[in-house]
Structures are given as C-alpha cells and as structure tokens.
Design a protein around this motif. Structure first.
Motif, PDB file in Angstrom:
ATOM      1  N   PRO A 130     -91.631  86.070  34.851  1.00  0.00           N
ATOM      2  CA  PRO A 130     -92.312  84.892  35.374  1.00  0.00           C
ATOM      3  C   PRO A 130     -93.780  85.043  35.772  1.00  0.00           C
ATOM      4  O   PRO A 130     -94.415  84.059  36.119  1.00  0.00           O
ATOM      5  CB  PRO A 130     -91.462  84.510  36.590  1.00  0.00           C
ATOM      6  CG  PRO A 130     -90.785  85.756  37.002  1.00  0.00           C
ATOM      7  CD  PRO A 130     -90.602  86.568  35.759  1.00  0.00           C
ATOM      8  N   MET A 131     -94.345  86.246  35.710  1.00  0.00           N
ATOM      9  CA  MET A 131     -95.761  86.410  36.046  1.00  0.00           C
ATOM     10  C   MET A 131     -96.444  87.203  34.946  1.00  0.00           C
ATOM     11  O   MET A 131     -95.921  88.212  34.479  1.00  0.00           O
ATOM     12  CB  MET A 131     -95.919  87.136  37.380  1.00  0.00           C
ATOM     13  CG  MET A 131     -97.349  87.290  37.804  1.00  0.00           C
ATOM     14  SD  MET A 131     -97.472  88.159  39.379  1.00  0.00           S
ATOM     15  CE  MET A 131     -99.240  88.447  39.387  1.00  0.00           C
ATOM     16  N   VAL A 132     -97.633  86.728  34.533  1.00  0.00           N
ATOM     17  CA  VAL A 132     -98.325  87.397  33.435  1.00  0.00           C
ATOM     18  C   VAL A 132     -99.837  87.343  33.625  1.00  0.00           C
ATOM     19  O   VAL A 132    -100.380  86.375  34.161  1.00  0.00           O
ATOM     20  CB  VAL A 132     -97.938  86.771  32.068  1.00  0.00           C
ATOM     21  CG1 VAL A 132     -98.428  85.336  31.956  1.00  0.00           C
ATOM     22  CG2 VAL A 132     -98.452  87.605  30.907  1.00  0.00           C
ATOM     23  N   GLU A 177     -93.272  78.410  38.244  1.00  0.00           N
ATOM     24  CA  GLU A 177     -93.094  77.778  39.555  1.00  0.00           C
ATOM     25  C   GLU A 177     -91.892  78.320  40.311  1.00  0.00           C
ATOM     26  O   GLU A 177     -91.846  78.249  41.543  1.00  0.00           O
ATOM     27  CB  GLU A 177     -92.990  76.262  39.391  1.00  0.00           C
ATOM     28  CG  GLU A 177     -94.312  75.632  38.997  1.00  0.00           C
ATOM     29  CD  GLU A 177     -94.241  74.115  38.876  1.00  0.00           C
ATOM     30  OE1 GLU A 177     -93.189  73.515  39.200  1.00  0.00           O
ATOM     31  OE2 GLU A 177     -95.248  73.531  38.463  1.00  0.00           O
ATOM     32  N   SER A 178     -90.927  78.895  39.610  1.00  0.00           N
ATOM     33  CA  SER A 178     -89.729  79.431  40.262  1.00  0.00           C
ATOM     34  C   SER A 178     -90.026  80.594  41.192  1.00  0.00           C
ATOM     35  O   SER A 178     -89.213  80.921  42.055  1.00  0.00           O
ATOM     36  CB  SER A 178     -88.706  79.877  39.210  1.00  0.00           C
ATOM     37  OG  SER A 178     -89.199  80.987  38.475  1.00  0.00           O
ATOM     38  N   LYS A 201     -98.345  79.898  45.836  1.00  0.00           N
ATOM     39  CA  LYS A 201     -98.727  81.300  45.632  1.00  0.00           C
ATOM     40  C   LYS A 201     -97.512  82.106  45.206  1.00  0.00           C
ATOM     41  O   LYS A 201     -96.375  81.770  45.541  1.00  0.00           O
ATOM     42  CB  LYS A 201     -99.296  81.889  46.924  1.00  0.00           C
ATOM     43  CG  LYS A 201    -100.590  81.234  47.356  1.00  0.00           C
ATOM     44  CD  LYS A 201    -101.103  81.878  48.622  1.00  0.00           C
ATOM     45  CE  LYS A 201    -102.384  81.198  49.079  1.00  0.00           C
ATOM     46  NZ  LYS A 201    -102.862  81.742  50.338  1.00  0.00           N
ATOM     47  N   VAL A 202     -97.767  83.199  44.469  1.00  0.00           N
ATOM     48  CA  VAL A 202     -96.669  84.072  44.053  1.00  0.00           C
ATOM     49  C   VAL A 202     -95.996  84.632  45.303  1.00  0.00           C
ATOM     50  O   VAL A 202     -96.657  85.133  46.215  1.00  0.00           O
ATOM     51  CB  VAL A 202     -97.171  85.216  43.148  1.00  0.00           C
ATOM     52  CG1 VAL A 202     -96.046  86.191  42.835  1.00  0.00           C
ATOM     53  CG2 VAL A 202     -97.768  84.656  41.859  1.00  0.00           C
ATOM     54  N   ASP A 203     -94.679  84.528  45.328  1.00  0.00           N
ATOM     55  CA  ASP A 203     -93.868  85.003  46.446  1.00  0.00           C
ATOM     56  C   ASP A 203     -93.093  86.240  45.972  1.00  0.00           C
ATOM     57  O   ASP A 203     -92.172  86.119  45.163  1.00  0.00           O
ATOM     58  CB  ASP A 203     -92.899  83.893  46.864  1.00  0.00           C
ATOM     59  CG  ASP A 203     -92.057  84.248  48.064  1.00  0.00           C
ATOM     60  OD1 ASP A 203     -91.906  85.459  48.367  1.00  0.00           O
ATOM     61  OD2 ASP A 203     -91.510  83.319  48.692  1.00  0.00           O
ATOM     62  N   PRO A 204     -93.465  87.447  46.441  1.00  0.00           N
ATOM     63  CA  PRO A 204     -92.781  88.660  45.994  1.00  0.00           C
ATOM     64  C   PRO A 204     -91.264  88.622  46.205  1.00  0.00           C
ATOM     65  O   PRO A 204     -90.520  89.203  45.422  1.00  0.00           O
ATOM     66  CB  PRO A 204     -93.416  89.771  46.835  1.00  0.00           C
ATOM     67  CG  PRO A 204     -94.750  89.235  47.217  1.00  0.00           C
ATOM     68  CD  PRO A 204     -94.547  87.749  47.386  1.00  0.00           C
ATOM     69  N   ALA A 205     -90.806  87.918  47.246  1.00  0.00           N
ATOM     70  CA  ALA A 205     -89.366  87.828  47.489  1.00  0.00           C
ATOM     71  C   ALA A 205     -88.667  87.038  46.388  1.00  0.00           C
ATOM     72  O   ALA A 205     -87.492  87.264  46.102  1.00  0.00           O
ATOM     73  CB  ALA A 205     -89.102  87.182  48.847  1.00  0.00           C
TER      74      ALA A 205
END
Length: 187
Positions: free
Chosen positions: A114-116, A142-143, A149-153
C-alpha cells in the motif's frame, strides 16, 4: 560489558524495501532489499549488486519503484528476495503480486503493497554498486492512512533484523520527534 560482532551489515531498523522495475519487454521484476535509505530530501540510495535483474532493468528504463514490505505480504516479499528474476522471469506473478504501471515513471506499482515511492535513476555506480534515485512521488492507499497521513500501525511495515535473520514489524509510537529541546536531566 560490550560484545564485539566484528564488521557486519547490522543497523536497527533496516526497512525491507521492495524495488520494482520493468524489463525491455514490459515484464515486471521485484526484489527485496534492506541496504538502503533516504540520502537527501528527494533522494533514496541502495547498495544493489550489478548481477540483479532489477539493476539491469533500471539501467535500461531509468526508473524504479520502492514499496514498503508489509506483514500481510511477508511470504511474497521474502520469496521475491530469494528467487532471481534472471532465472525465474515470472517471479512477480508466482509471488501473487499484481502490478500496474506508474503514471510518473516506467516502473510497476505493486497493488498488494500500500505504500510506494516512484523514482527516476540519478546514478548507478558499477564499481561500488550504489544506486541513487530521485523520488518523484510518494503515494499510499487510503487503507493505511489516518487523518491523511501514513499510519505505521495500519501499514505494518517490515524491518529486517540482520543479526537474527528475522523480520520484525514497526508499528508502536513511543514518543514525538523534535519535541525534546533540552537534554534529559539538564535544566
């Protein structure tokens, strides 16, 4: 008392990066890399052996993507790190990954990660095997966002433990960065 381990490639954390490229026929290749990191505001660098299919590809296309490996995709991310695209050209499909072409660079985006970071090749040093890329864009599904913001959890990014050859998950917030202007215990 400290214990010496000698010269080793051990730091904490070592993010698990998934580097994606296309070959000259548009076949996607993805490799697993831990020896890399941000090297300037919009720059990322890696130590990648010249023998990797990914390296041959990015030298031809001038582009690559960098996805964060995740806990949910641990097996697939590990697999593409163990199997060479030089020997198994369809390893991306075998891993169960689906790709779409980036609209910004000539490289694949892995749907399951989900992140790139979408990157252009700035340089590749054949002697030192160091890749430097310009980060053109960062996107995240968005998930894995909380308040935009990107949520590491939610992302649950993998960290490579080179000392024990294991993967860890980086998720827990333990403090705020740039919030401690005075040294601890000092007035």
């Amino acid at each position: 008392m400290r214990k010496d381990f000698g010269a080793r490639q051990v730091t904490y954390p070592q993010p698990v990066y998934m580097i994606g490229t296309y070959d000259e026929n548009g076949v996607p290749d993805v490799m697993n890399a831990a020896w890399g990191g941000i090297s300037n505001d919009t720059e990322i660098s890696f130590c990648l052996a010249r023998t990797h299919k990914t390296v041959a590809n990015l030298k031809k296309t001038g582009a690559f993507t960098v996805s964060m490996a995740t806990e949910a995709q641990l097996a697939a991310c590990d697999y593409v790190g163990m199997v060479s695209g030089n020997k198994v050209p369809d390893k991306v499909a075998r891993a169960g990954f689906h790709v779409e072409k980036s609209s910004r660079v000539d490289a694949p985006i892995i749907a399951e990660l989900p992140m790139v970071l979408e990157c252009r090749v700035k340089s590749y040093d054949e002697e030192n095997e160091r890749l430097v890329g310009e980060i053109v864009n960062v996107s995240a599904d968005e998930s894995v966002l909380t308040e935009g913001k990107v949520d590491p959890a939610k992302l649950r990014p993998l960290v490579f433990d080179a000392m024990n050859y294991t993967y860890l998950v980086a998720t827990k917030t333990v403090g705020k960065a740039f919030a401690h202007p005075k040294a601890p215990g000092k007035e």
